[in-house]
Design an enzyme around this catalytic site. Structure first.
Site, PDB file in Angstrom:
ATOM      1  N   MET A   1     -53.563 -31.315  17.300  1.00 10.21           N
ATOM      2  CA  MET A   1     -53.113 -32.053  16.617  1.00 10.21           C
ATOM      3  C   MET A   1     -54.478 -33.339  15.689  1.00 10.21           C
ATOM      4  O   MET A   1     -54.944 -33.622  16.282  1.00 10.21           O
ATOM      5  CB  MET A   1     -52.774 -32.685  17.779  1.00 10.21           C
ATOM      6  CG  MET A   1     -51.689 -31.774  18.573  1.00 10.21           C
ATOM      7  SD  MET A   1     -51.193 -32.703  19.805  1.00 10.21           S
ATOM      8  CE  MET A   1     -52.397 -32.019  20.870  1.00 10.21           C
ATOM      9  N   THR A   2     -53.953 -33.418  14.559  1.00 10.37           N
ATOM     10  CA  THR A   2     -54.818 -34.078  14.132  1.00 10.37           C
ATOM     11  C   THR A   2     -54.676 -35.667  14.249  1.00 10.37           C
ATOM     12  O   THR A   2     -53.398 -36.257  14.521  1.00 10.37           O
ATOM     13  CB  THR A   2     -54.345 -35.117  12.539  1.00 10.37           C
ATOM     14  OG1 THR A   2     -54.654 -32.915  11.946  1.00 10.37           O
ATOM     15  CG2 THR A   2     -54.996 -35.140  12.272  1.00 10.37           C
TER      16      THR A   2
ATOM     17  N   HIS B   1     -56.671 -22.662   9.242  1.00 11.57           N
ATOM     18  CA  HIS B   1     -55.320 -22.954   9.067  1.00 11.57           C
ATOM     19  C   HIS B   1     -54.509 -22.177   7.832  1.00 11.57           C
ATOM     20  O   HIS B   1     -54.774 -23.463   7.341  1.00 11.57           O
ATOM     21  CB  HIS B   1     -55.227 -24.993   8.924  1.00 11.57           C
ATOM     22  CG  HIS B   1     -53.948 -25.618   9.596  1.00 11.57           C
ATOM     23  ND1 HIS B   1     -52.991 -24.936   9.649  1.00 11.57           N
ATOM     24  CD2 HIS B   1     -54.015 -26.697  10.169  1.00 11.57           C
ATOM     25  CE1 HIS B   1     -52.088 -25.419   9.762  1.00 11.57           C
ATOM     26  NE2 HIS B   1     -52.852 -26.723  10.359  1.00 11.57           N
ATOM     27  N   GLY B   2     -53.981 -21.367   8.840  1.00 13.27           N
ATOM     28  CA  GLY B   2     -53.155 -21.388   6.656  1.00 13.27           C
ATOM     29  C   GLY B   2     -51.109 -21.499   7.519  1.00 13.27           C
ATOM     30  O   GLY B   2     -50.453 -20.346   7.271  1.00 13.27           O
ATOM     31  N   ALA B   3     -51.170 -22.267   7.616  1.00 13.81           N
ATOM     32  CA  ALA B   3     -49.444 -22.767   8.317  1.00 13.81           C
ATOM     33  C   ALA B   3     -49.261 -24.176   7.453  1.00 13.81           C
ATOM     34  O   ALA B   3     -49.671 -24.703   7.076  1.00 13.81           O
ATOM     35  CB  ALA B   3     -49.279 -23.146   9.736  1.00 13.81           C
ATOM     36  N   HIS B   4     -48.115 -24.474   7.755  1.00  7.79           N
ATOM     37  CA  HIS B   4     -47.031 -25.903   7.329  1.00  7.79           C
ATOM     38  C   HIS B   4     -47.648 -26.438   6.278  1.00  7.79           C
ATOM     39  O   HIS B   4     -47.576 -27.678   5.707  1.00  7.79           O
ATOM     40  CB  HIS B   4     -48.083 -26.684   8.116  1.00  7.79           C
ATOM     41  CG  HIS B   4     -47.434 -26.311  10.071  1.00  7.79           C
ATOM     42  ND1 HIS B   4     -48.580 -26.840  10.975  1.00  7.79           N
ATOM     43  CD2 HIS B   4     -47.139 -25.582  10.456  1.00  7.79           C
ATOM     44  CE1 HIS B   4     -47.923 -26.823  11.462  1.00  7.79           C
ATOM     45  NE2 HIS B   4     -46.601 -25.704  11.504  1.00  7.79           N
TER      46      HIS B   4
ATOM     47  N   TYR C   1     -49.816 -26.191   3.740  1.00  8.59           N
ATOM     48  CA  TYR C   1     -51.073 -26.411   3.446  1.00  8.59           C
ATOM     49  C   TYR C   1     -52.190 -25.130   2.282  1.00  8.59           C
ATOM     50  O   TYR C   1     -51.274 -24.694   2.258  1.00  8.59           O
ATOM     51  CB  TYR C   1     -52.462 -26.875   4.703  1.00  8.59           C
ATOM     52  CG  TYR C   1     -52.041 -28.017   5.595  1.00  8.59           C
ATOM     53  CD1 TYR C   1     -51.644 -29.286   4.731  1.00  8.59           C
ATOM     54  CD2 TYR C   1     -51.959 -27.769   6.914  1.00  8.59           C
ATOM     55  CE1 TYR C   1     -51.169 -30.502   5.511  1.00  8.59           C
ATOM     56  CE2 TYR C   1     -51.509 -29.486   7.282  1.00  8.59           C
ATOM     57  CZ  TYR C   1     -50.962 -29.980   6.344  1.00  8.59           C
ATOM     58  OH  TYR C   1     -50.477 -30.928   7.403  1.00  8.59           O
TER      59      TYR C   1
END
Length: 355
Positions: free
Chosen positions: A11-12, A156-159, A161
């Site tokens: 969570m950023t 992070h290969g989602a959302h 990006y």
């Protein structure tokens, strides 16, 4: 061995001035490790590229000061009996031109397209040489993670990006080896995994987070059916992914309504790959990510019952919890002890003050 099947989702928070995580960040993660979380996945951390992120307060994963800060985070979490991995992140075309911390660095992407599928001259399409350099940058971050004592890495290969932009047909229009059909579009991600594996060796876990939905399109699909999903995931398995982290907005929803409706994205991923999977999506809260409507038809208690049943059925192995754990460091302990009525619930208004 993890002490529970609960994972703290990344969570950023943007609490790391000049990209350096301080003692407050270390204590934030330690608080969760002390309270029943089996694996902590850190907030997204910037790989060593000038356009990786769009805030001076997002933590870096390069440079002596930032890496020393992360080494302290690892020490605190391990002292508390927890395990922790960093999420390695590049936002790609999700970053606007002129963003800090490097206002002169243009956003980069596979093909110079926005996340709505429109060409934009302010977005730089990566050349093949630049793609190779980007892959090396991820591998460098993986080596740093192992060097300072992390227990693995997450890519992070989602959302929507950067890695996801290569996977997605709407944003990847390349005509070279990094474009093409759904399996061919996985080449960039697979080469990152392979390069990271070369740096960290065979025993260091590599987690790959992916999603169908994007920040700009909740209904987006990389794969329209399980056959296409298999084409997408197979190159990643062959490259060396150990665990898939399957991001959905509502964990109880089926992924393909025309196929087995008992399986969400994590369930399908496990069936296809036979790899351990982490499932995630509105666990312990009453509202999906970036939704204005409560989940009236599925209560928090029903949600948790569904998760328990699916884990027992072998559909997924771990469950990631985000905002519930953000709001209440003791959430996992209260769940274990049957004291959900004592949980401090997440609200958007309280987010800035949560530690």
């Amino acid at each position: 061995m993890l002490k529970s099947r609960l994972v703290m989702a990344p969570m950023t928070r943007m609490f790391s001035p000049d990209g350096v995580p301080g003692e407050d960040v270390a204590q934030y993660y330690r608080n969760r490790a002390e309270n029943g979380i089996g694996l902590i996945i850190t907030e997204g951390t910037a790989i060593n590229h000038p356009a990786a992120v769009a805030s001076e307060n997002i933590p870096h994963f390069y440079g002596e000061d930032a890496l020393n800060g992360w080494a302290n985070v690892v020490k605190e979490v391990h002292e508390a009996g927890g395990k922790i991995i960093p999420q390695l992140w590049h936002v790609g075309a999700a970053r606007k031109a002129g963003s800090v911390p490097n206002i002169d660095a243009p956003p980069v992407s596979p093909s110079g397209f926005t996340l709505r599928g429109k060409r934009n001259e302010k977005i730089h399409a990566l050349t093949e040489n630049e793609v190779t350099e980007m892959i090396d940058t991820y591998a460098e971050a993986a080596a740093n993670a192992k060097g300072i004592g992390f227990d693995g890495i997450e890519l992070h290969g989602a959302h929507g990006y950067l890695i996801d932009q290569f996977l997605w047909e709407l944003t990847n229009k390349r005509k070279d080896v990094y474009g093409g059909d759904i399996g061919e579009r996985a080449k960039f991600a697979a080469e990152i995994v392979r390069a990271c594996r070369k740096q960290v060796g065979p025993e260091f876990p590599i987690v790959f987070r992916y999603s169908q939905w994007k920040g700009t399109d909740y209904k987006a699909k990389l794969a329209q059916n399980s056959n296409e999903l298999e084409q997408l995931l197979t190159p990643l398995v062959e490259a060396g992914v150990d665990i898939f982290h399957c991001s959905t907005r509502r964990i109880w929803e089926p992924e393909f309504i025309d196929e087995d409706k008992s399986l969400n994205l994590a369930g399908w991923t496990k069936r296809i790959t036979n790899k351990p999977v982490i499932s995630v999506g509105s666990v312990g809260i009453n509202r999906a990510y970036l939704s204005n409507q409560d989940n009236h038809h599925v209560s928090i208690e029903e949600n948790l019952q569904i998760v328990d049943e699916k884990i027992k059925a072998g559909e997924f192995d771990y469950v990631a919890v985000g905002r519930a754990v953000l709001a209440d460091p003791e959430w996992a302990v209260k769940l274990r002890n049957g004291k959900l009525n004592q949980v401090i619930h997440y609200t958007k208004e309280s987010e800035k003050h949560l530690i």
